[in-house]
Scaffold this motif. Structure first.
Motif, PDB file in Angstrom:
ATOM      1  N   GLU A 156       0.825  -1.203   0.000  1.00  0.00           N
ATOM      2  CA  GLU A 156       0.000   0.000   0.000  1.00  0.00           C
ATOM      3  C   GLU A 156       0.868   1.265   0.000  1.00  0.00           C
ATOM      4  O   GLU A 156       0.608   2.221  -0.737  1.00  0.00           O
ATOM      5  CB  GLU A 156      -0.913  -0.016   1.231  1.00  0.00           C
ATOM      6  CG  GLU A 156      -1.835   1.178   1.376  1.00  0.00           C
ATOM      7  CD  GLU A 156      -2.683   1.068   2.620  1.00  0.00           C
ATOM      8  OE1 GLU A 156      -3.922   0.984   2.482  1.00  0.00           O
ATOM      9  OE2 GLU A 156      -2.130   1.069   3.745  1.00  0.00           O
ATOM     10  N   LEU A 159       2.716   1.950  -3.394  1.00  0.00           N
ATOM     11  CA  LEU A 159       1.786   2.519  -4.370  1.00  0.00           C
ATOM     12  C   LEU A 159       1.473   3.978  -4.034  1.00  0.00           C
ATOM     13  O   LEU A 159       1.384   4.825  -4.930  1.00  0.00           O
ATOM     14  CB  LEU A 159       0.489   1.694  -4.398  1.00  0.00           C
ATOM     15  CG  LEU A 159       0.613   0.284  -4.980  1.00  0.00           C
ATOM     16  CD1 LEU A 159      -0.671  -0.499  -4.756  1.00  0.00           C
ATOM     17  CD2 LEU A 159       0.952   0.337  -6.465  1.00  0.00           C
ATOM     18  N   TYR A 160       1.323   4.275  -2.744  1.00  0.00           N
ATOM     19  CA  TYR A 160       1.069   5.642  -2.296  1.00  0.00           C
ATOM     20  C   TYR A 160       2.215   6.570  -2.705  1.00  0.00           C
ATOM     21  O   TYR A 160       1.990   7.687  -3.185  1.00  0.00           O
ATOM     22  CB  TYR A 160       0.889   5.652  -0.777  1.00  0.00           C
ATOM     23  CG  TYR A 160       1.031   7.018  -0.142  1.00  0.00           C
ATOM     24  CD1 TYR A 160      -0.029   7.927  -0.162  1.00  0.00           C
ATOM     25  CD2 TYR A 160       2.220   7.400   0.486  1.00  0.00           C
ATOM     26  CE1 TYR A 160       0.103   9.180   0.415  1.00  0.00           C
ATOM     27  CE2 TYR A 160       2.359   8.651   1.065  1.00  0.00           C
ATOM     28  CZ  TYR A 160       1.299   9.536   1.026  1.00  0.00           C
ATOM     29  OH  TYR A 160       1.438  10.779   1.605  1.00  0.00           O
ATOM     30  N   GLU A 162       4.334   6.229  -5.208  1.00  0.00           N
ATOM     31  CA  GLU A 162       4.350   6.461  -6.660  1.00  0.00           C
ATOM     32  C   GLU A 162       3.177   7.340  -7.081  1.00  0.00           C
ATOM     33  O   GLU A 162       3.343   8.263  -7.886  1.00  0.00           O
ATOM     34  CB  GLU A 162       4.300   5.140  -7.421  1.00  0.00           C
ATOM     35  CG  GLU A 162       4.393   5.342  -8.940  1.00  0.00           C
ATOM     36  CD  GLU A 162       4.494   4.041  -9.712  1.00  0.00           C
ATOM     37  OE1 GLU A 162       5.619   3.552  -9.886  1.00  0.00           O
ATOM     38  OE2 GLU A 162       3.433   3.524 -10.127  1.00  0.00           O
ATOM     39  N   ASP A 163       1.987   7.083  -6.533  1.00  0.00           N
ATOM     40  CA  ASP A 163       0.789   7.834  -6.930  1.00  0.00           C
ATOM     41  C   ASP A 163       0.879   9.312  -6.537  1.00  0.00           C
ATOM     42  O   ASP A 163       0.401  10.185  -7.265  1.00  0.00           O
ATOM     43  CB  ASP A 163      -0.465   7.219  -6.298  1.00  0.00           C
ATOM     44  CG  ASP A 163      -0.804   5.852  -6.889  1.00  0.00           C
ATOM     45  OD1 ASP A 163      -0.306   5.549  -7.991  1.00  0.00           O
ATOM     46  OD2 ASP A 163      -1.555   5.101  -6.241  1.00  0.00           O
ATOM     47  N   ILE A 215       8.700   0.229  -9.112  1.00  0.00           N
ATOM     48  CA  ILE A 215       7.534  -0.654  -9.123  1.00  0.00           C
ATOM     49  C   ILE A 215       7.392  -1.273 -10.517  1.00  0.00           C
ATOM     50  O   ILE A 215       7.356  -0.565 -11.521  1.00  0.00           O
ATOM     51  CB  ILE A 215       6.262   0.118  -8.734  1.00  0.00           C
ATOM     52  CG1 ILE A 215       6.323   0.523  -7.253  1.00  0.00           C
ATOM     53  CG2 ILE A 215       5.015  -0.724  -9.007  1.00  0.00           C
ATOM     54  CD1 ILE A 215       5.135   1.344  -6.787  1.00  0.00           C
ATOM     55  N   ARG A 218       2.153  -3.108 -10.716  1.00  0.00           N
ATOM     56  CA  ARG A 218       1.200  -2.361  -9.877  1.00  0.00           C
ATOM     57  C   ARG A 218      -0.028  -3.198  -9.521  1.00  0.00           C
ATOM     58  O   ARG A 218      -0.537  -3.122  -8.408  1.00  0.00           O
ATOM     59  CB  ARG A 218       0.738  -1.090 -10.596  1.00  0.00           C
ATOM     60  CG  ARG A 218       1.749   0.036 -10.625  1.00  0.00           C
ATOM     61  CD  ARG A 218       1.123   1.278 -11.262  1.00  0.00           C
ATOM     62  NE  ARG A 218      -0.088   1.673 -10.566  1.00  0.00           N
ATOM     63  CZ  ARG A 218      -0.101   2.495  -9.521  1.00  0.00           C
ATOM     64  NH1 ARG A 218       1.018   2.997  -9.051  1.00  0.00           N
ATOM     65  NH2 ARG A 218      -1.248   2.816  -8.947  1.00  0.00           N
ATOM     66  N   ASN A 219      -0.516  -3.981 -10.484  1.00  0.00           N
ATOM     67  CA  ASN A 219      -1.746  -4.739 -10.254  1.00  0.00           C
ATOM     68  C   ASN A 219      -1.587  -5.746  -9.114  1.00  0.00           C
ATOM     69  O   ASN A 219      -2.470  -5.880  -8.255  1.00  0.00           O
ATOM     70  CB  ASN A 219      -2.172  -5.453 -11.537  1.00  0.00           C
ATOM     71  CG  ASN A 219      -2.652  -4.484 -12.602  1.00  0.00           C
ATOM     72  OD1 ASN A 219      -3.133  -3.391 -12.298  1.00  0.00           O
ATOM     73  ND2 ASN A 219      -2.513  -4.865 -13.862  1.00  0.00           N
ATOM     74  N   LEU A 221       0.684  -5.601  -6.699  1.00  0.00           N
ATOM     75  CA  LEU A 221       0.850  -4.858  -5.448  1.00  0.00           C
ATOM     76  C   LEU A 221      -0.502  -4.380  -4.938  1.00  0.00           C
ATOM     77  O   LEU A 221      -0.766  -4.387  -3.727  1.00  0.00           O
ATOM     78  CB  LEU A 221       1.781  -3.665  -5.668  1.00  0.00           C
ATOM     79  CG  LEU A 221       3.289  -3.927  -5.667  1.00  0.00           C
ATOM     80  CD1 LEU A 221       4.045  -2.648  -5.946  1.00  0.00           C
ATOM     81  CD2 LEU A 221       3.755  -4.536  -4.348  1.00  0.00           C
ATOM     82  N   LYS A 222      -1.359  -3.951  -5.856  1.00  0.00           N
ATOM     83  CA  LYS A 222      -2.699  -3.478  -5.478  1.00  0.00           C
ATOM     84  C   LYS A 222      -3.495  -4.602  -4.838  1.00  0.00           C
ATOM     85  O   LYS A 222      -4.160  -4.408  -3.807  1.00  0.00           O
ATOM     86  CB  LYS A 222      -3.421  -2.960  -6.721  1.00  0.00           C
ATOM     87  CG  LYS A 222      -4.816  -2.407  -6.472  1.00  0.00           C
ATOM     88  CD  LYS A 222      -4.769  -1.101  -5.760  1.00  0.00           C
ATOM     89  CE  LYS A 222      -6.159  -0.471  -5.660  1.00  0.00           C
ATOM     90  NZ  LYS A 222      -6.158   0.750  -4.820  1.00  0.00           N
ATOM     91  N   SER A 225      -2.179  -5.237  -1.378  1.00  0.00           N
ATOM     92  CA  SER A 225      -2.533  -4.150  -0.434  1.00  0.00           C
ATOM     93  C   SER A 225      -3.958  -4.222   0.040  1.00  0.00           C
ATOM     94  O   SER A 225      -4.316  -3.687   1.092  1.00  0.00           O
ATOM     95  CB  SER A 225      -2.280  -2.784  -1.083  1.00  0.00           C
ATOM     96  OG  SER A 225      -3.224  -2.526  -2.100  1.00  0.00           O
TER      97      SER A 225
END
Length: 226
Positions: A156, A159-160, A162-163, A215, A218-219, A221-222, A225
């Motif tokens: 989580e 991803l946070y 990178e986003d 990363i 992503r999918n 990791l999502k 998370s």
């Protein structure tokens, strides 16, 4: 540095409610600083006497635990204000703010900010909305710590990062946190964080480029998370 009325980053904070006359008054009283990577903007327990507007660069807000561990509470981007809560509550800073990269910040004295707060309803409403947003983030983080395991929290957080802060030209995360800082964000020991990063790397979810992280999937990791 540019005058306040010409500064683009003010559109991302409570300052967007100020009119041109207010901005001219603020420009006359503000003080601009360059903060080097690793230097504090202010420290926990300090009386800040105003607010800091982040013009360029990123810093971490963290709290020192009883065992001496630095717990990162939030990462702050350009356009955001620091010290609003302490100023309004008239309490010492509850967190430390330390630059993660070279920064440009502007300090606006308390008297000036409180004048805007008392006279400009939209500005005061914006400040309160920001503080409420910070409380919501704190609630969400507390629930995440309580309900998700360390592996889920690491996915989580990656991803946070990178986003919200993007990637460098080489494809790695723009924000380069140390393993200790990353461990502090997800609430685990540094050794556990290093082990999980290695596991993610072997599984092809991320690539470790020295101390940097890229990363790759992503999918997956999502899914982890969640």
């Amino acid at each position: 540095m540019s005058k306040c009325e010409q500064c683009i980053v003010r559109q991302f904070s409570s300052l967007k409610a100020l009119n041109k006359d207010d901005l001219l008054k603020m420009a006359d009283c503000k003080v601009s600083y360059t903060i080097k990577k690793g230097e504090p903007i202010f420290e926990e327990g300090e009386i800040t006497k105003g607010v800091f507007c982040i013009k360029d660069g990123i810093c971490k807000l963290s709290k020192l635990s009883a065992n001496g561990k630095d717990q990162i509470v939030k990462l702050v981007k350009p356009g955001e204000l620091l010290g609003q809560r302490s100023m309004i509550s008239e309490e010492p800073a509850n967190l430390s703010a330390v630059a993660l990269e070279d920064m440009e910040v502007c300090f606006i004295p308390k008297n000036e900010i409180m004048g805007f707060f008392n006279e400009n309803n939209q500005f005061s409403m914006n400040v309160m909305k920001t503080i409420c947003g910070d409380l919501k983030e704190a609630d969400d983080h507390m629930v995440s710590l309580a309900q998700k395991n360390v592996k889920e929290r690491l996915a989580e957080t990656l991803l946070y990062l990178e986003d919200n802060f993007g990637k460098s030209e080489d494809g790695t995360l723009h924000i380069q946190l140390s393993r200790e800082e990353l461990a502090g964000m997800i609430g685990t020991a540094t050794e556990s964080c290093i082990r999980l990063l290695s596991e993610f790397n072997k599984s092809g979810l991320i690539e470790l480029v020295g101390k940097k992280i890229a990363i790759l999937d992503r999918n997956k990791l999502k899914r982890i998370s969640e």
